[in-house]
Design an enzyme around this catalytic site. Structure first.
Site, PDB file in Angstrom:
ATOM      1  N   GLY A   1      63.624  26.525  46.165  1.00 30.18           N
ATOM      2  CA  GLY A   1      65.048  26.825  46.057  1.00 30.18           C
ATOM      3  C   GLY A   1      65.899  25.568  46.118  1.00 30.18           C
ATOM      4  O   GLY A   1      65.411  24.463  45.874  1.00 30.18           O
TER       5      GLY A   1
ATOM      6  N   LEU B   1      68.156  24.778  43.991  1.00 32.70           N
ATOM      7  CA  LEU B   1      67.819  24.316  42.641  1.00 32.70           C
ATOM      8  C   LEU B   1      68.849  23.336  42.099  1.00 32.70           C
ATOM      9  O   LEU B   1      70.051  23.482  42.316  1.00 32.70           O
ATOM     10  CB  LEU B   1      67.712  25.523  41.699  1.00 32.70           C
ATOM     11  CG  LEU B   1      66.704  26.597  42.135  1.00 32.70           C
ATOM     12  CD1 LEU B   1      66.667  27.731  41.113  1.00 32.70           C
ATOM     13  CD2 LEU B   1      65.307  26.023  42.324  1.00 32.70           C
TER      14      LEU B   1
ATOM     15  N   HIS C   1      65.060  21.278  38.329  1.00 38.11           N
ATOM     16  CA  HIS C   1      64.357  22.568  38.335  1.00 38.11           C
ATOM     17  C   HIS C   1      64.641  23.348  37.045  1.00 38.11           C
ATOM     18  O   HIS C   1      63.755  23.996  36.503  1.00 38.11           O
ATOM     19  CB  HIS C   1      64.816  23.422  39.523  1.00 38.11           C
ATOM     20  CG  HIS C   1      64.429  22.902  40.863  1.00 38.11           C
ATOM     21  ND1 HIS C   1      65.349  22.431  41.776  1.00 38.11           N
ATOM     22  CD2 HIS C   1      63.217  22.783  41.465  1.00 38.11           C
ATOM     23  CE1 HIS C   1      64.729  22.064  42.874  1.00 38.11           C
ATOM     24  NE2 HIS C   1      63.435  22.249  42.711  1.00 38.11           N
TER      25      HIS C   1
ATOM     26  N   GLN D   1      53.835  23.505  54.794  1.00 32.22           N
ATOM     27  CA  GLN D   1      53.807  22.127  54.291  1.00 32.22           C
ATOM     28  C   GLN D   1      54.776  21.218  55.061  1.00 32.22           C
ATOM     29  O   GLN D   1      54.977  20.072  54.688  1.00 32.22           O
ATOM     30  CB  GLN D   1      54.068  22.085  52.784  1.00 32.22           C
ATOM     31  CG  GLN D   1      55.458  22.501  52.341  1.00 32.22           C
ATOM     32  CD  GLN D   1      55.552  22.649  50.825  1.00 32.22           C
ATOM     33  OE1 GLN D   1      55.033  23.601  50.257  1.00 32.22           O
ATOM     34  NE2 GLN D   1      56.212  21.717  50.162  1.00 32.22           N
TER      35      GLN D   1
ATOM     36  N   SER E   1      66.592  15.537  43.468  1.00 33.11           N
ATOM     37  CA  SER E   1      65.796  16.136  44.545  1.00 33.11           C
ATOM     38  C   SER E   1      66.731  16.967  45.413  1.00 33.11           C
ATOM     39  O   SER E   1      67.881  16.579  45.640  1.00 33.11           O
ATOM     40  CB  SER E   1      65.182  15.013  45.394  1.00 33.11           C
ATOM     41  OG  SER E   1      64.757  15.534  46.640  1.00 33.11           O
TER      42      SER E   1
ATOM     43  N   ARG F   1      66.588  17.177  48.455  1.00 28.88           N
ATOM     44  CA  ARG F   1      66.870  16.405  49.674  1.00 28.88           C
ATOM     45  C   ARG F   1      67.949  15.346  49.452  1.00 28.88           C
ATOM     46  O   ARG F   1      68.440  14.763  50.425  1.00 28.88           O
ATOM     47  CB  ARG F   1      65.590  15.759  50.210  1.00 28.88           C
ATOM     48  CG  ARG F   1      64.627  16.780  50.817  1.00 28.88           C
ATOM     49  CD  ARG F   1      63.466  16.113  51.523  1.00 28.88           C
ATOM     50  NE  ARG F   1      62.702  17.057  52.327  1.00 28.88           N
ATOM     51  CZ  ARG F   1      61.518  17.570  51.984  1.00 28.88           C
ATOM     52  NH1 ARG F   1      60.964  17.249  50.836  1.00 28.88           N
ATOM     53  NH2 ARG F   1      60.897  18.413  52.783  1.00 28.88           N
TER      54      ARG F   1
END
Ligand code: PAF
Length: 283
Positions: A35, A37, A41, A65, A189, A191
């Protein structure tokens, strides 16, 4: 395509939907995501669409993860925003299981990847590829796609997933899609949202530095010396801890022999404040 994208949260309707598409003769593509996005993506969805008449995007922030000290709790989540973006790119359904559907009580099996999973990310995030491989294996058996598309941005992840599919004879094709970048070169990204304005201004240096490494190695420079100089250049640009800048074989991700003519990849991971950025480019 427009109109709301259907969201499926339990296994039986997912399997019935995909079985119907297969009966109708449609190939099915899967784009696994967590998600939050962004344009990168959406390019993966477009890539899947070229190969399959039906495309499922999975949205699942996978707890296995993340290590306990990592950003699972603060990982950005925006389902409404994600669905609005997906409606514009031709996504047929979103697979968004609850944690209890993905990992029901008593869940105890885990994929242990080696080969491409060794070194690089695993030296700093030892839990990471086990969690990724386990959830991807589950996503593949849950959805049953003919093809799954992953971004080259997470280049080692792509190699690990390809190796798992090969090793376990999973009946689907894995496709890697080129990294989508901001105008200044920063790899997109989820992040990146963590970066302060000051950190955001420094972040594009990673792409610049690894591109210079690729140019120098292509020109015959000594690999180890070039890696060391690149780490110093990232520090000079304002990065904090440098986890690695490494030139590796593009398929096995092993350290290349000094005379190797195999195709190579430059990969890097480094910290800006509390945010860890990764990127890679071909040589
Ligand atoms: O790249 C990601 O977003 C995740 O690692 C993935 C592949 C969706 C598995 O959780």
């Amino acid at each position: 395509m427009s109109g709301p994208v259907p969201v499926v949260r339990t296994l039986q309707p997912l399997r019935e939907m995909v079985a119907r598409w297969h009966r109708e003769g449609s190939a099915v593509g899967l784009v696994p995501t967590m998600g939050a996005l962004h344009r990168g993506h959406l390019e993966l969805v477009r890539e899947a669409r070229k190969r399959a008449a039906r495309v499922v995007v999975s949205i699942f922030v996978n707890p296995t993860q993340f290590a306990p000290n990592e950003d699972f709790d603060r990982y950005p989540r925006d389902e409404a925003g994600d669905l609005a973006k997906l409606a514009s790119v031709g996504c047929d359904a979103v697979w968004s299981p609850e944690r209890s559907v993905m990992y029901p009580d008593g869940f105890a099996t885990r994929i242990v990847p080696a080969g491409a999973a060794e070194g690089l990310e695993s030296d700093f995030r030892p839990h990471f590829f086990g969690g990724v491989a386990t959830v991807c294996c589950k996503l593949f058996t849950q959805v049953g796609p003919d093809v799954a598309v992953f971004g080259e941005k997470d280049f080692q992840q792509l190699a690990v997933v390809k190796q798992m599919v090969r090793d376990l004879n999973l009946p689907l094709e894995i496709v890697g899609a080129e990294t989508v970048r901001e105008a200044d070169g920063l790899a997109m990204s989820s992040r990146n949202a963590y970066l302060s304005p000051g950190e955001r201004a420094i972040a594009p240096a990673m792409h610049r530095v690894i591109t210079e490494v690729a140019d120098k190695v292509r020109g015959g420079a000594d690999i180890a010396a070039t890696e060391r100089a690149a780490s110093a250049a990232l520090t000079e640009a304002g990065f904090g801890k440098i986890d690695y800048v490494a030139v590796r074989d593009a398929i096995s991700l092993q350290v290349p022999a000094p005379t190797s003519r195999a195709s190579l990849r430059v990969l890097a991971a480094a910290w800006l404040g509390k945010t860890r950025l990764i990127d890679n480019v071909p040589v």
